[in-house]
Scaffold this motif. Structure first.
Motif, PDB file in Angstrom:
ATOM      1  N   LEU A 178      -5.799   8.634  -3.336  1.00 42.80           N
ATOM      2  CA  LEU A 178      -5.996   7.194  -3.503  1.00 42.80           C
ATOM      3  C   LEU A 178      -4.963   6.406  -2.720  1.00 42.80           C
ATOM      4  O   LEU A 178      -3.883   6.911  -2.393  1.00 42.80           O
ATOM      5  CB  LEU A 178      -5.912   6.807  -4.980  1.00 42.80           C
ATOM      6  CG  LEU A 178      -6.874   7.507  -5.947  1.00 42.80           C
ATOM      7  CD1 LEU A 178      -6.484   7.202  -7.384  1.00 42.80           C
ATOM      8  CD2 LEU A 178      -8.304   7.056  -5.681  1.00 42.80           C
ATOM      9  N   THR A 179      -5.305   5.160  -2.425  1.00 45.50           N
ATOM     10  CA  THR A 179      -4.343   4.202  -1.882  1.00 45.50           C
ATOM     11  C   THR A 179      -3.942   3.257  -2.992  1.00 45.50           C
ATOM     12  O   THR A 179      -4.785   2.532  -3.536  1.00 45.50           O
ATOM     13  CB  THR A 179      -4.942   3.407  -0.717  1.00 45.50           C
ATOM     14  OG1 THR A 179      -5.316   4.298   0.329  1.00 45.50           O
ATOM     15  CG2 THR A 179      -3.932   2.402  -0.178  1.00 45.50           C
ATOM     16  N   GLY A 180      -2.687   3.296  -3.370  1.00 46.26           N
ATOM     17  CA  GLY A 180      -2.204   2.394  -4.406  1.00 46.26           C
ATOM     18  C   GLY A 180      -1.918   1.018  -3.843  1.00 46.26           C
ATOM     19  O   GLY A 180      -1.387   0.890  -2.737  1.00 46.26           O
ATOM     20  N   ARG A 181      -2.269  -0.001  -4.606  1.00 46.12           N
ATOM     21  CA  ARG A 181      -2.047  -1.384  -4.175  1.00 46.12           C
ATOM     22  C   ARG A 181      -1.639  -2.230  -5.368  1.00 46.12           C
ATOM     23  O   ARG A 181      -1.875  -1.868  -6.529  1.00 46.12           O
ATOM     24  CB  ARG A 181      -3.308  -1.969  -3.526  1.00 46.12           C
ATOM     25  CG  ARG A 181      -3.716  -1.260  -2.241  1.00 46.12           C
ATOM     26  CD  ARG A 181      -4.794  -2.035  -1.506  1.00 46.12           C
ATOM     27  NE  ARG A 181      -5.224  -1.354  -0.308  1.00 46.12           N
ATOM     28  CZ  ARG A 181      -4.600  -1.425   0.869  1.00 46.12           C
ATOM     29  NH1 ARG A 181      -3.510  -2.170   0.986  1.00 46.12           N
ATOM     30  NH2 ARG A 181      -5.062  -0.765   1.926  1.00 46.12           N
ATOM     31  N   ASN A 182      -1.037  -3.387  -5.070  1.00 47.48           N
ATOM     32  CA  ASN A 182      -0.732  -4.362  -6.101  1.00 47.48           C
ATOM     33  C   ASN A 182      -2.009  -5.113  -6.481  1.00 47.48           C
ATOM     34  O   ASN A 182      -2.888  -5.337  -5.643  1.00 47.48           O
ATOM     35  CB  ASN A 182       0.341  -5.335  -5.617  1.00 47.48           C
ATOM     36  CG  ASN A 182       0.015  -5.948  -4.271  1.00 47.48           C
ATOM     37  OD1 ASN A 182      -0.418  -5.247  -3.355  1.00 47.48           O
ATOM     38  ND2 ASN A 182       0.202  -7.247  -4.139  1.00 47.48           N
ATOM     39  N   ALA A 239       0.838  -1.191   0.000  1.00 48.99           N
ATOM     40  CA  ALA A 239       0.000   0.000   0.000  1.00 48.99           C
ATOM     41  C   ALA A 239       0.876   1.245   0.000  1.00 48.99           C
ATOM     42  O   ALA A 239       1.910   1.283   0.675  1.00 48.99           O
ATOM     43  CB  ALA A 239      -0.932   0.009   1.211  1.00 48.99           C
ATOM     44  N   PHE A 240       0.455   2.258  -0.746  1.00 53.22           N
ATOM     45  CA  PHE A 240       1.210   3.505  -0.828  1.00 53.22           C
ATOM     46  C   PHE A 240       0.267   4.612  -1.301  1.00 53.22           C
ATOM     47  O   PHE A 240      -0.752   4.351  -1.955  1.00 53.22           O
ATOM     48  CB  PHE A 240       2.399   3.372  -1.787  1.00 53.22           C
ATOM     49  CG  PHE A 240       2.042   2.809  -3.135  1.00 53.22           C
ATOM     50  CD1 PHE A 240       1.741   3.641  -4.208  1.00 53.22           C
ATOM     51  CD2 PHE A 240       1.991   1.433  -3.325  1.00 53.22           C
ATOM     52  CE1 PHE A 240       1.413   3.126  -5.452  1.00 53.22           C
ATOM     53  CE2 PHE A 240       1.653   0.907  -4.572  1.00 53.22           C
ATOM     54  CZ  PHE A 240       1.360   1.751  -5.639  1.00 53.22           C
ATOM     55  N   PRO A 241       0.559   5.874  -0.960  1.00 55.80           N
ATOM     56  CA  PRO A 241      -0.324   6.978  -1.356  1.00 55.80           C
ATOM     57  C   PRO A 241      -0.177   7.298  -2.837  1.00 55.80           C
ATOM     58  O   PRO A 241       0.915   7.255  -3.398  1.00 55.80           O
ATOM     59  CB  PRO A 241       0.147   8.135  -0.474  1.00 55.80           C
ATOM     60  CG  PRO A 241       1.571   7.814  -0.188  1.00 55.80           C
ATOM     61  CD  PRO A 241       1.672   6.329  -0.113  1.00 55.80           C
ATOM     62  N   SER A 246       5.807   2.033  -4.834  1.00 50.41           N
ATOM     63  CA  SER A 246       5.611   2.230  -3.400  1.00 50.41           C
ATOM     64  C   SER A 246       6.771   2.946  -2.738  1.00 50.41           C
ATOM     65  O   SER A 246       6.625   3.492  -1.637  1.00 50.41           O
ATOM     66  CB  SER A 246       5.390   0.875  -2.712  1.00 50.41           C
ATOM     67  OG  SER A 246       6.585   0.107  -2.744  1.00 50.41           O
ATOM     68  N   GLY A 247       7.929   2.940  -3.377  1.00 48.01           N
ATOM     69  CA  GLY A 247       9.107   3.554  -2.768  1.00 48.01           C
ATOM     70  C   GLY A 247       9.907   2.602  -1.919  1.00 48.01           C
ATOM     71  O   GLY A 247      10.970   2.965  -1.420  1.00 48.01           O
ATOM     72  N   HIS A 248       9.414   1.385  -1.710  1.00 47.04           N
ATOM     73  CA  HIS A 248      10.182   0.382  -0.953  1.00 47.04           C
ATOM     74  C   HIS A 248      10.092  -0.951  -1.695  1.00 47.04           C
ATOM     75  O   HIS A 248       9.456  -1.894  -1.229  1.00 47.04           O
ATOM     76  CB  HIS A 248       9.668   0.258   0.480  1.00 47.04           C
ATOM     77  CG  HIS A 248       8.178   0.223   0.607  1.00 47.04           C
ATOM     78  ND1 HIS A 248       7.423  -0.900   0.363  1.00 47.04           N
ATOM     79  CD2 HIS A 248       7.298   1.202   0.937  1.00 47.04           C
ATOM     80  CE1 HIS A 248       6.150  -0.626   0.551  1.00 47.04           C
ATOM     81  NE2 HIS A 248       6.040   0.643   0.891  1.00 47.04           N
ATOM     82  N   PRO A 249      10.734  -1.054  -2.877  1.00 43.95           N
ATOM     83  CA  PRO A 249      10.671  -2.301  -3.660  1.00 43.95           C
ATOM     84  C   PRO A 249      11.242  -3.481  -2.891  1.00 43.95           C
ATOM     85  O   PRO A 249      12.198  -3.349  -2.135  1.00 43.95           O
ATOM     86  CB  PRO A 249      11.508  -1.971  -4.897  1.00 43.95           C
ATOM     87  CG  PRO A 249      12.390  -0.841  -4.474  1.00 43.95           C
ATOM     88  CD  PRO A 249      11.599  -0.048  -3.496  1.00 43.95           C
TER      89      PRO A 249
END
Length: 333
Positions: free
Chosen positions: A121-125, A108-110, A199-202
């Motif tokens: 939004l909340t970005g998700r896989n 999850a990421f903004p 997400s910024g944290h692959p």
């Protein structure tokens, strides 16, 4: 002596106003601190997003430091300021265990959509669609595509096939709307290969949701996940899934426990001395009355019992409204 104490309260109420006020505020402060302490010790969050997932694997939200040696050896825990995340490759290890139908990394990421009417939004896989709906059949988006929830798409007048620019911690790019989902929250689903870098944290996930094979119970599924994890992350069931969903709960519990315990102890000690001083002052103002009782044969023990009875009679009257007031404060009323 009990009758004398009741008569003193009835015919000389002014002398007991100070005792009542001291007891009222003492009970209010102590009850409020007790409510904070209890909340910190028993706080839990029921799972919402993970309600349909029996087992969730998440990183430990606390850092554990062992100090001392031998009998003085002790382990101290401290809540982490940032959310710890397990590695996404744990999902493949867990999925290979018998009894596991699927292990889904939850990322999850903004996400922002500047220049549109889309809310934050909340970005998700895309594979995370299985977490809230294990029977989901929505086609996963390809790289360069995105799935939006229907409510957000309707608010921004977007439909399948439209193109928009989305900004995430990993960068901004143009995406084509591949379809719409029934997610109740503003959510954007990206391709699994794109969600990690965005997400910024692959290589890291917020948690890993573990889905059971047909006929596999929660206990067996938990054992399989623990075997695959090997102590590198926490395996949560029940209300523990809510803690994985809200990782800041650990820090909030620690803060409430510290405030309730430390301030409550100081407040209790202070309240005891204040109440004792107030009662002593009230008794000192009745020196002539007590001397008259001693002159007619009252013993020191009877005098002490009379004073104690007066305090016991006043205490419930002051404590009840104080506890009600503190309860309203604790519940935000």
């Amino acid at each position: 002596m009990n009758g004398l104490a009741r008569s003193s309260l009835r015919f000389r109420p002014a002398s007991f106003i100070g005792t009542f006020v001291a007891l009222f505020f003492a009970a209010t402060v102590v009850t409020a601190c007790g409510a904070l302490l209890q909340t910190g010790l028993t706080a839990h969050v029921p799972p919402e997003r993970y309600a349909k997932v029996p087992v969730v694997v998440a990183a430990d939200p606390e850092a554990h430091i062992t100090v001392g040696h031998g009998e003085d050896r002790d382990t101290e825990s401290q809540a982490l300021t940032d959310q710890p995340r397990p590695a996404t490759d744990l999902a493949a290890r867990i999925a290979a265990e018998p009894g596991v139908a699927a292990a889904v990394p939850d990322i999850a990421f903004p996400v922002q959509a500047p220049g549109t009417r889309l809310p934050p939004l909340t970005g998700r896989n895309a594979s995370a669609l299985l977490i809230e709906n294990p029977a989901a059949t929505t086609a996963a988006p390809h790289p360069g595509q995105v799935l939006l929830d229907r409510a957000s798409a309707r608010a921004a007048h977007l439909a399948a096939g439209d193109t928009l620019t989305l900004t995430a911690p990993g960068g901004a790019a143009a995406y084509r709307v591949a379809g719409l989902t029934g997610d109740p929250r503003p959510t954007a689903y990206f391709a699994d290969t794109a969600a990690g870098p965005l997400s910024g944290h692959p290589g890291l996930a917020d948690a890993v949701a573990v889905l059971p094979a047909p006929g596999v119970g929660t206990d067996r599924l938990k054992e399989a996940a623990e075997h695959a994890v090997g102590g590198r992350a926490e395996v949560r069931t029940g209300d523990g899934r809510g803690a994985a969903e809200q990782p800041r709960l650990a820090g909030a519990r620690e803060m409430l426990t510290a405030i309730g315990g430390s301030f409550g102890g100081v407040a209790t000690a202070t309240a005891v001395f204040v109440v004792m001083g107030t009662v002593a002052l009230a008794v000192g103002q009745r020196g002539r009355e007590i001397a008259l009782l001693r002159a007619v044969g009252a013993t020191p023990r009877q005098i002490r019992r009379t004073v104690a009875t007066e305090a016991v009679l006043v205490a419930p009257v002051a404590a009840r409204p104080a506890c009600c007031r503190a309860s309203r404060w604790a519940t935000g009323g």
